[in-house]
Design a protein around this motif. Structure first.
Motif: not given
Length: 262
Positions: A199-219
């Protein structure tokens, strides 16, 4: 992580962590981390090249960035995105584009959408190419969707996404990215599919999570509400740049130890 681990992790209830990555130096850092796998996403068009959407991304761009990431993170499982329309021409042309990503070092390709891609996905899987699907908000279809909006909010929309997800699985996808859908739909998809749902913006119940690196780093200053920032890279880099400029102006850099004697 290997291709066979995706199914094993789902069966074991072990969540999958995935980040986007676009260049050698960040890939070399992730190589030393506990992150499971990397996505060379077509989001590089926005993050690395400053475009307004992913629609402008080309195969040349994807191939170049994939090679860089593979060089930096040789032990990670790396998925390469098929850019806009690269898989919607003839079968031969689509295979040629997939071949470019795979020979650049990707171990799998990600294809947005299922409708119209069923035959290609099946052919790729039969040919030895692992395929990751992508449903929900599909950035390449932003002009059709009318913007970056949450998908699957109505029961009809949710049922359609579930139907497409099941088709993706039947066509041979080994995993599925689901983007910007209600938490309840993320849960339903994970429960309905044998393959892992990332999931990406699909809640906590998915089997995993993906994020854009620069987003999670606060770039960047503005992020979607589902992004958690794990550091303030923008502030850290700004301080470093300003410190360098000040040291140069005041002749504090370079000092004697940082200079070669006559």
């Amino acid at each position: 992580m290997k291709i066979t681990d995706f199914g094993k992790y789902k069966q074991a209830g072990r969540k999958i962590s995935m980040l986007t990555c676009y260049d050698y130096w960040t890939a070399s850092i992730v190589e030393q981390s506990d992150v499971d796998c990397l996505l060379v996403g077509d989001s590089l068009g926005m993050v690395m090249h400053g475009h307004d959407s992913t629609v402008t991304v080309t195969m040349d761009m994807m191939e170049l960035h994939t090679r860089a990431v593979v060089q930096g993170a040789p032990s990670k499982f790396i998925v390469g995105d098929m850019p806009f329309l690269s898989n919607r021409g003839s079968l031969d042309k689509s295979l040629e584009n997939v071949h470019r990503l795979m020979t650049a070092g990707a171990q799998a390709v990600k294809i947005e959408g299922v409708k119209g891609n069923e035959t290609l996905i099946s052919h790729l899987v039969d040919s030895g190419v692992p395929v990751m699907g992508h449903l929900g908000l599909m950035p390449q279809s932003v002009n059709t969707l009318g913007g970056y909006k949450v998908q699957g909010k109505s029961q009809q929309q949710a049922d359609e996404i579930i139907a497409q997800a099941l088709q993706a699985q039947a066509s041979g996808c080994f995993a599925l990215v689901i983007e910007c859908v209600p938490t309840s739909l993320g849960l339903s998809l994970s429960q309905s599919l044998d393959i892992p749902v990332i999931g990406i913006g699909a809640g906590v119940h998915t089997d995993g999570q993906v994020l854009v690196m620069q987003d999670m780093l606060g770039a960047f200053e503005h992020n979607a509400n589902f992004v958690r920032t794990y550091c303030n890279l923008q502030e850290t880099l700004q301080q470093a740049f300003d410190g360098f400029a000040e040291d140069v102006r005041t002749e504090q850099y370079p000092n004697t130890d940082e200079s070669y004697p006559s």
